[in-house]
Design a protein around this motif. Structure first.
Motif, PDB file in Angstrom:
ATOM      1  N   LEU A  81      15.823   6.340 -10.468  1.00  0.00           N
ATOM      2  CA  LEU A  81      15.892   7.158 -11.636  1.00  0.00           C
ATOM      3  C   LEU A  81      17.191   8.264 -11.466  1.00  0.00           C
ATOM      4  O   LEU A  81      17.814   8.488 -12.204  1.00  0.00           O
ATOM      5  CB  LEU A  81      14.539   8.076 -11.669  1.00  0.00           C
ATOM      6  CG  LEU A  81      13.355   7.488 -12.034  1.00  0.00           C
ATOM      7  CD1 LEU A  81      12.171   8.370 -12.026  1.00  0.00           C
ATOM      8  CD2 LEU A  81      13.377   6.699 -13.364  1.00  0.00           C
ATOM      9  N   ILE A  82      17.433   8.571 -10.173  1.00  0.00           N
ATOM     10  CA  ILE A  82      18.494   9.677 -10.011  1.00  0.00           C
ATOM     11  C   ILE A  82      19.934   8.643 -10.502  1.00  0.00           C
ATOM     12  O   ILE A  82      20.906   9.246 -10.974  1.00  0.00           O
ATOM     13  CB  ILE A  82      18.628  10.103  -8.541  1.00  0.00           C
ATOM     14  CG1 ILE A  82      17.409  11.035  -8.356  1.00  0.00           C
ATOM     15  CG2 ILE A  82      19.798  11.013  -8.230  1.00  0.00           C
ATOM     16  CD1 ILE A  82      17.002  11.483  -6.773  1.00  0.00           C
ATOM     17  N   PHE A  83      19.913   7.580 -10.047  1.00  0.00           N
ATOM     18  CA  PHE A  83      21.304   6.837 -10.007  1.00  0.00           C
ATOM     19  C   PHE A  83      21.314   6.524 -11.625  1.00  0.00           C
ATOM     20  O   PHE A  83      22.450   6.173 -11.978  1.00  0.00           O
ATOM     21  CB  PHE A  83      20.897   5.381  -9.413  1.00  0.00           C
ATOM     22  CG  PHE A  83      21.130   5.533  -7.747  1.00  0.00           C
ATOM     23  CD1 PHE A  83      21.784   6.553  -7.194  1.00  0.00           C
ATOM     24  CD2 PHE A  83      20.438   4.577  -7.021  1.00  0.00           C
ATOM     25  CE1 PHE A  83      21.865   6.725  -5.785  1.00  0.00           C
ATOM     26  CE2 PHE A  83      20.447   4.549  -5.636  1.00  0.00           C
ATOM     27  CZ  PHE A  83      21.153   5.849  -5.050  1.00  0.00           C
ATOM     28  N   MET A  84      20.072   6.504 -12.288  1.00  0.00           N
ATOM     29  CA  MET A  84      20.236   6.081 -13.916  1.00  0.00           C
ATOM     30  C   MET A  84      20.784   7.334 -14.602  1.00  0.00           C
ATOM     31  O   MET A  84      20.839   7.336 -15.728  1.00  0.00           O
ATOM     32  CB  MET A  84      19.043   5.780 -14.316  1.00  0.00           C
ATOM     33  CG  MET A  84      18.699   4.165 -13.644  1.00  0.00           C
ATOM     34  SD  MET A  84      16.914   3.727 -14.192  1.00  0.00           S
ATOM     35  CE  MET A  84      17.032   3.194 -15.705  1.00  0.00           C
ATOM     36  N   GLY A  85      20.942   8.544 -13.719  1.00  0.00           N
ATOM     37  CA  GLY A  85      21.529   9.825 -14.418  1.00  0.00           C
ATOM     38  C   GLY A  85      20.516  10.777 -14.642  1.00  0.00           C
ATOM     39  O   GLY A  85      20.374  11.776 -15.392  1.00  0.00           O
ATOM     40  N   ILE A  86      19.241  10.688 -14.343  1.00  0.00           N
ATOM     41  CA  ILE A  86      18.182  11.509 -14.453  1.00  0.00           C
ATOM     42  C   ILE A  86      18.332  12.638 -13.589  1.00  0.00           C
ATOM     43  O   ILE A  86      18.018  12.222 -12.239  1.00  0.00           O
ATOM     44  CB  ILE A  86      16.685  10.949 -14.813  1.00  0.00           C
ATOM     45  CG1 ILE A  86      16.568   9.981 -15.674  1.00  0.00           C
ATOM     46  CG2 ILE A  86      15.550  11.812 -14.517  1.00  0.00           C
ATOM     47  CD1 ILE A  86      15.305   8.951 -15.730  1.00  0.00           C
TER      48      ILE A  86
ATOM     49  N   GLY B 233       0.639  -1.131  -0.019  1.00  0.00           N
ATOM     50  CA  GLY B 233       0.029   0.177  -0.125  1.00  0.00           C
ATOM     51  C   GLY B 233       0.680   1.350  -0.067  1.00  0.00           C
ATOM     52  O   GLY B 233       0.322   2.407   0.505  1.00  0.00           O
ATOM     53  N   VAL B 234       2.136   1.064  -0.374  1.00  0.00           N
ATOM     54  CA  VAL B 234       2.759   2.441  -0.486  1.00  0.00           C
ATOM     55  C   VAL B 234       3.081   3.018  -2.118  1.00  0.00           C
ATOM     56  O   VAL B 234       2.818   1.821  -3.114  1.00  0.00           O
ATOM     57  CB  VAL B 234       4.566   2.289  -0.083  1.00  0.00           C
ATOM     58  CG1 VAL B 234       4.169   1.820   1.328  1.00  0.00           C
ATOM     59  CG2 VAL B 234       5.052   1.093  -0.838  1.00  0.00           C
ATOM     60  N   GLY B 235       3.411   3.860  -2.384  1.00  0.00           N
ATOM     61  CA  GLY B 235       3.464   4.594  -3.555  1.00  0.00           C
ATOM     62  C   GLY B 235       4.719   4.115  -4.324  1.00  0.00           C
ATOM     63  O   GLY B 235       4.663   3.866  -5.636  1.00  0.00           O
ATOM     64  N   GLY B 236       5.759   3.566  -3.611  1.00  0.00           N
ATOM     65  CA  GLY B 236       6.723   3.239  -4.283  1.00  0.00           C
ATOM     66  C   GLY B 236       7.996   4.276  -4.779  1.00  0.00           C
ATOM     67  O   GLY B 236       8.941   3.814  -5.228  1.00  0.00           O
ATOM     68  N   GLY B 237       7.580   5.272  -4.567  1.00  0.00           N
ATOM     69  CA  GLY B 237       8.505   6.729  -4.973  1.00  0.00           C
ATOM     70  C   GLY B 237       9.721   6.659  -4.154  1.00  0.00           C
ATOM     71  O   GLY B 237      10.810   7.182  -4.767  1.00  0.00           O
ATOM     72  N   PHE B 238       9.546   6.178  -2.823  1.00  0.00           N
ATOM     73  CA  PHE B 238      10.792   6.184  -2.000  1.00  0.00           C
ATOM     74  C   PHE B 238      11.832   5.232  -2.526  1.00  0.00           C
ATOM     75  O   PHE B 238      13.099   5.303  -2.125  1.00  0.00           O
ATOM     76  CB  PHE B 238      10.590   5.975  -0.781  1.00  0.00           C
ATOM     77  CG  PHE B 238      10.262   4.387  -0.218  1.00  0.00           C
ATOM     78  CD1 PHE B 238      11.034   3.595   0.154  1.00  0.00           C
ATOM     79  CD2 PHE B 238       8.811   4.123  -0.564  1.00  0.00           C
ATOM     80  CE1 PHE B 238      10.540   2.350   0.366  1.00  0.00           C
ATOM     81  CE2 PHE B 238       8.668   2.758  -0.275  1.00  0.00           C
ATOM     82  CZ  PHE B 238       9.460   1.879   0.178  1.00  0.00           C
ATOM     83  N   LEU B 239      11.530   4.359  -3.576  1.00  0.00           N
ATOM     84  CA  LEU B 239      12.573   3.377  -4.131  1.00  0.00           C
ATOM     85  C   LEU B 239      12.831   4.151  -5.557  1.00  0.00           C
ATOM     86  O   LEU B 239      13.833   3.735  -6.067  1.00  0.00           O
ATOM     87  CB  LEU B 239      11.960   1.862  -4.331  1.00  0.00           C
ATOM     88  CG  LEU B 239      11.924   0.935  -2.844  1.00  0.00           C
ATOM     89  CD1 LEU B 239      11.196  -0.079  -3.097  1.00  0.00           C
ATOM     90  CD2 LEU B 239      13.349   0.934  -2.429  1.00  0.00           C
TER      91      LEU B 239
END
Length: 256
Positions: free
Chosen positions: A32-37, A21-27
């Protein structure tokens, strides 16, 4: 960036979203940042993704009648104020060029604090071997604040300020970090608000729909930072993952 990688990662995070029941954004935002975005783009685009997955997830809970609407609207009230405050703070740090550092620090400290508190709580629960009659929740000073009211669905009688303050914090964190805020909201609903576990995932996703919608709109109008080429694989992967996670969740004991 490889869109297939984003699709698969998003699906994996979606499974966890549907399960807990979590949005998943904290992962997903750190991924996305690690992928260079750049963080300025990772934050609003992941919030857009959370909006889609939360709508999908909360509809399932709506059909199953595992939502506490009254509690959800109280949290949402604080969430609107927190979101506006968060966007103002985001704008300030963007202007002085420190937003990437602030987002990284917020992730590090918040995940460390929340993770540590939940490990402590888990150890406490594991030590309670003689739990024959377990209480639904333990009362704390938050619930004793003024403006008490009844929440019939959750069978609670406590201060309306508790969910409002929770919403304020969640809204601020969501707009700053590109998350739905559920990784804070879910443990707070269990340990502070004292809601029944079966109502928490649905109510959490219900609140996340509205908070992430406001965050998405404010980021889009203020910065024009929504990238459809990034959002589409995020949404497709997440929605598929959420449905799988919810199916798996039906076969697991909710308290576990």
């Amino acid at each position: 960036v490889n869109p297939i990688e984003i699709l698969l990662l998003s699906a994996l995070v979606g499974v966890l979203s549907g399960l807990f029941g979590v949005g998943g954004g904290f992962l997903m935002t750190p991924f996305l940042i690690f992928m260079g975005i750049p963080p300025v783009y990772a934050v609003p685009n992941e919030v857009n993704n959370i909006l889609a997955t939360s709508v999908s997830g909360s509809l399932t809970h709506w059909f199953k009648n595992t939502l506490d609407y009254k509690m959800g609207f109280m949290i949402m009230g604080g969430g609107v104020a927190g979101t506006i405050l968060g966007i103002m703070t985001f704008s300030y740090f963007s202007e002085i060029g420190k937003i990437s550092t602030i987002i990284s620090l917020l992730y590090m400290y918040l995940l460390l604090i929340v993770g540590t508190l939940m490990i402590i709580e888990t150890i406490k629960e594991a030590r309670k071997k003689d739990k024959i009659k377990k209480k639904l929740h333990e009362h704390n000073w938050f619930q004793g604040l003024p403006l008490r009211m009844r929440f019939p669905k959750s069978k609670l009688y406590e201060s309306a300020l508790t969910p409002i303050l929770l919403g304020l914090i969640v809204g601020f964190v969501a707009s700053m970090m590109g998350i739905g805020g559920a990784f804070l909201m879910v443990p707070a609903m269990i340990y502070i608000v004292g809601m029944p576990v079966k109502l928490i995932p649905g109510t959490s996703l219900f609140v996340t729909v509205f908070i992430s919608a406001i965050v998405t709109i404010l980021h889009a109008f203020n910065y024009g930072s929504i990238d459809l080429f990034l959002v589409v694989p995020l949404i497709l992967g997440s929605i598929a993952g959420v449905q799988v996670g919810q199916k798996v969740g039906q076969y697991l004991d909710s308290s576990h």
